[in-house]
Design a protein around this motif. Sequence first.
Motif, PDB file in Angstrom:
ATOM      1  N   LEU A 203      90.746 -44.526  48.195  1.00 28.59           N
ATOM      2  CA  LEU A 203      89.880 -44.863  49.324  1.00 28.59           C
ATOM      3  C   LEU A 203      90.346 -44.160  50.594  1.00 28.59           C
ATOM      4  N   ALA A 204      91.658 -44.192  50.851  1.00 26.58           N
ATOM      5  CA  ALA A 204      92.210 -43.528  52.029  1.00 26.58           C
ATOM      6  C   ALA A 204      91.967 -42.019  51.978  1.00 26.58           C
ATOM      7  N   THR A 205      92.110 -41.451  50.787  1.00 25.95           N
ATOM      8  CA  THR A 205      91.892 -40.011  50.617  1.00 25.95           C
ATOM      9  C   THR A 205      90.444 -39.635  50.892  1.00 25.95           C
ATOM     10  N   LEU A 206      89.517 -40.411  50.352  1.00 23.80           N
ATOM     11  CA  LEU A 206      88.097 -40.122  50.560  1.00 23.80           C
ATOM     12  C   LEU A 206      87.723 -40.247  52.036  1.00 23.80           C
ATOM     13  N   LEU A 207      88.350 -41.206  52.724  1.00 24.19           N
ATOM     14  CA  LEU A 207      88.072 -41.373  54.148  1.00 24.19           C
ATOM     15  C   LEU A 207      88.547 -40.156  54.937  1.00 24.19           C
ATOM     16  N   LEU A 208      89.776 -39.705  54.664  1.00 25.45           N
ATOM     17  CA  LEU A 208      90.288 -38.523  55.352  1.00 25.45           C
ATOM     18  C   LEU A 208      89.449 -37.298  55.002  1.00 25.45           C
ATOM     19  N   PHE A 209      89.078 -37.180  53.740  1.00 25.91           N
ATOM     20  CA  PHE A 209      88.242 -36.064  53.284  1.00 25.91           C
ATOM     21  C   PHE A 209      86.921 -36.036  54.056  1.00 25.91           C
ATOM     22  N   SER A 210      86.316 -37.198  54.247  1.00 27.65           N
ATOM     23  CA  SER A 210      85.051 -37.288  54.971  1.00 27.65           C
ATOM     24  C   SER A 210      85.223 -36.899  56.433  1.00 27.65           C
ATOM     25  N   PHE A 211      86.314 -37.372  57.042  1.00 27.16           N
ATOM     26  CA  PHE A 211      86.566 -37.050  58.449  1.00 27.16           C
ATOM     27  C   PHE A 211      86.786 -35.551  58.631  1.00 27.16           C
ATOM     28  N   MET A 212      87.550 -34.931  57.713  1.00 28.89           N
ATOM     29  CA  MET A 212      87.836 -33.509  57.840  1.00 28.89           C
ATOM     30  C   MET A 212      86.581 -32.669  57.624  1.00 28.89           C
ATOM     31  N   ARG A 213      85.691 -33.156  56.753  1.00 34.27           N
ATOM     32  CA  ARG A 213      84.489 -32.375  56.449  1.00 34.27           C
ATOM     33  C   ARG A 213      83.453 -32.467  57.563  1.00 34.27           C
ATOM     34  N   THR A 214      83.448 -33.568  58.317  1.00 26.18           N
ATOM     35  CA  THR A 214      82.480 -33.737  59.397  1.00 26.18           C
ATOM     36  C   THR A 214      82.791 -32.763  60.528  1.00 26.18           C
ATOM     37  N   HIS A 215      81.958 -31.741  60.679  1.00 29.95           N
ATOM     38  CA  HIS A 215      82.132 -30.691  61.703  1.00 29.95           C
ATOM     39  C   HIS A 215      83.459 -29.954  61.559  1.00 29.95           C
ATOM     40  N   MET A 216      84.147 -30.135  60.421  1.00 33.64           N
ATOM     41  CA  MET A 216      85.423 -29.470  60.142  1.00 33.64           C
ATOM     42  C   MET A 216      86.488 -29.773  61.195  1.00 33.64           C
ATOM     43  N   ILE A 217      86.465 -30.979  61.770  1.00 35.80           N
ATOM     44  CA  ILE A 217      87.477 -31.371  62.744  1.00 35.80           C
ATOM     45  C   ILE A 217      87.921 -32.806  62.484  1.00 35.80           C
ATOM     46  N   LEU A 218      89.098 -33.134  62.991  1.00 36.60           N
ATOM     47  CA  LEU A 218      89.606 -34.504  62.957  1.00 36.60           C
ATOM     48  C   LEU A 218      89.856 -34.907  64.405  1.00 36.60           C
ATOM     49  N   GLY A 219      88.956 -35.740  64.947  1.00 38.59           N
ATOM     50  CA  GLY A 219      89.025 -36.121  66.348  1.00 38.59           C
ATOM     51  C   GLY A 219      89.847 -37.373  66.591  1.00 38.59           C
ATOM     52  N   ARG A 220      89.886 -37.807  67.846  1.00 36.50           N
ATOM     53  CA  ARG A 220      90.688 -38.968  68.220  1.00 36.50           C
ATOM     54  C   ARG A 220      90.134 -40.272  67.644  1.00 36.50           C
ATOM     55  N   ARG A 221      88.811 -40.420  67.616  1.00 37.23           N
ATOM     56  CA  ARG A 221      88.234 -41.639  67.061  1.00 37.23           C
ATOM     57  C   ARG A 221      88.586 -41.782  65.589  1.00 37.23           C
TER      58      ARG A 221
ATOM     59  N   LYS B 199      89.524 -26.896  48.579  1.00 33.40           N
ATOM     60  CA  LYS B 199      90.557 -26.594  47.593  1.00 33.40           C
ATOM     61  C   LYS B 199      91.670 -27.630  47.628  1.00 33.40           C
ATOM     62  N   GLU B 200      92.346 -27.754  48.778  1.00 33.64           N
ATOM     63  CA  GLU B 200      93.493 -28.649  48.865  1.00 33.64           C
ATOM     64  C   GLU B 200      93.096 -30.118  48.693  1.00 33.64           C
ATOM     65  N   ALA B 201      92.087 -30.550  49.439  1.00 37.51           N
ATOM     66  CA  ALA B 201      91.690 -31.959  49.382  1.00 37.51           C
ATOM     67  C   ALA B 201      91.151 -32.330  48.012  1.00 37.51           C
ATOM     68  N   GLN B 202      90.345 -31.477  47.429  1.00 34.06           N
ATOM     69  CA  GLN B 202      89.785 -31.794  46.124  1.00 34.06           C
ATOM     70  C   GLN B 202      90.841 -31.736  45.034  1.00 34.06           C
ATOM     71  N   PHE B 203      91.775 -30.802  45.135  1.00 35.09           N
ATOM     72  CA  PHE B 203      92.860 -30.767  44.149  1.00 35.09           C
ATOM     73  C   PHE B 203      93.718 -32.020  44.281  1.00 35.09           C
ATOM     74  N   TYR B 204      93.874 -32.496  45.503  1.00 36.65           N
ATOM     75  CA  TYR B 204      94.638 -33.728  45.690  1.00 36.65           C
ATOM     76  C   TYR B 204      93.947 -34.911  45.029  1.00 36.65           C
ATOM     77  N   ILE B 205      92.631 -35.000  45.155  1.00 35.60           N
ATOM     78  CA  ILE B 205      91.879 -36.070  44.502  1.00 35.60           C
ATOM     79  C   ILE B 205      92.052 -35.982  42.988  1.00 35.60           C
ATOM     80  N   ILE B 206      92.042 -34.758  42.455  1.00 32.97           N
ATOM     81  CA  ILE B 206      92.281 -34.566  41.022  1.00 32.97           C
ATOM     82  C   ILE B 206      93.674 -35.061  40.649  1.00 32.97           C
ATOM     83  N   SER B 207      94.651 -34.819  41.518  1.00 34.55           N
ATOM     84  CA  SER B 207      96.026 -35.264  41.263  1.00 34.55           C
ATOM     85  C   SER B 207      96.108 -36.782  41.158  1.00 34.55           C
ATOM     86  N   VAL B 208      95.419 -37.469  42.054  1.00 31.98           N
ATOM     87  CA  VAL B 208      95.389 -38.936  42.005  1.00 31.98           C
ATOM     88  C   VAL B 208      94.781 -39.398  40.687  1.00 31.98           C
ATOM     89  N   ALA B 209      93.676 -38.751  40.288  1.00 29.83           N
ATOM     90  CA  ALA B 209      92.991 -39.130  39.042  1.00 29.83           C
ATOM     91  C   ALA B 209      93.884 -38.901  37.824  1.00 29.83           C
TER      92      ALA B 209
END
Length: 343
Positions: free
Chosen positions: A293-311, A110-120
């Motif tokens: 690009l930055a948004t899609l990268l963060l979106f991908s990281f958050m979606r992977t196992h639903m966590i944002l790790g140190r790497r 919801k939040e991440a995808q709405f943000y992408i819509i906002s950029v568009a």
Amino acid sequence: MILSLLLWSFVAVLATGILWKGSDWLEQASEGLSTYYELPDIVQGALVVAVGSSFPELATVVISTILHGEFELGVAAIVGSAIFNILIIPAAAGLVAKNPLQSNRDLVYKEAQFYIISVAVLIITFSFAAIFNPVSAELGTILGEMDRTLALLPIALYCFYIFIQYQDTMDFEPEMEIQEINPLKQWGMLGLSLVVILIGVELLVRAAIEFGDLLGTPSFLWGISVVAAGTSVPDAFVSVKKARKGEAVTSLANVLGSNIFDLLICIPVGVLIAGTAVINFSVAAPLMGALTLATLLLFSFMRTHMILGRRESVALIMLYILFLIWMGLENFGVIDSIPSLPG
């Protein structure tokens, strides 16, 4: 000249400190009000805290436009702040948290995808300005005049965003009783924090303009770097503090909600105040592309196992450093990948 640079560097640091203190009061007031009104975590982070912590960006556009006639500096600060928020703040929160930041499906879908819509939508609004209200410019430069009618498009989308968040509050059932909170005191603290932040922003904008004059560089460069980072202090402070408390969803939602407010409200408000503003689409498009690009990268990281790790956090920081290097090389004329960047 060296003394002047030292003086305005001190002013910039002082302004950042003022913003930091104001953001501390703002975070306390926002948290108290959210608890009193029984708001769910995701609404607290994406709307209440995000709007409050985005006040520096809004103040930057207003002050730059009204007091200094530097609308472009305000826009640069907004875009730079959005990129800072997306890359640095989640990374900082991920590094200070005891465990990897946990996201959830509401946050991602919801939040991440709405943000992408906002950029568009903002890119489309800039495109409409260039297509329907073109302004004569040098060869290779695309300029468009953004008027109040076009400014209402992103604002209308933000109203829809508020409606969605309102629906979440209607469906939410708090798990704890309302704490003993004095709402009048919290609103008073919130108002005081906004005044303090306003003072800090004015000092920061003045420092950016002086840096540009002293070094012979465009205020655009300092807007997208120094002012952007300085005005993002409240967002960073709130998100890091929430991450330390283990409130990962609120921490990440604050970043996305803050950026949605910055893009859909702060830039249009500057246009509503000025009446019209010339948008350099040749510059705006590449920068919005970098933000995407930055948004899609963060979106991908958050979606992977639903966590944002140190790497992932380190990767976000490295990308932001590359962005600053790119902007510096562009503004000092070393490279010319963005046509007609202010210089």
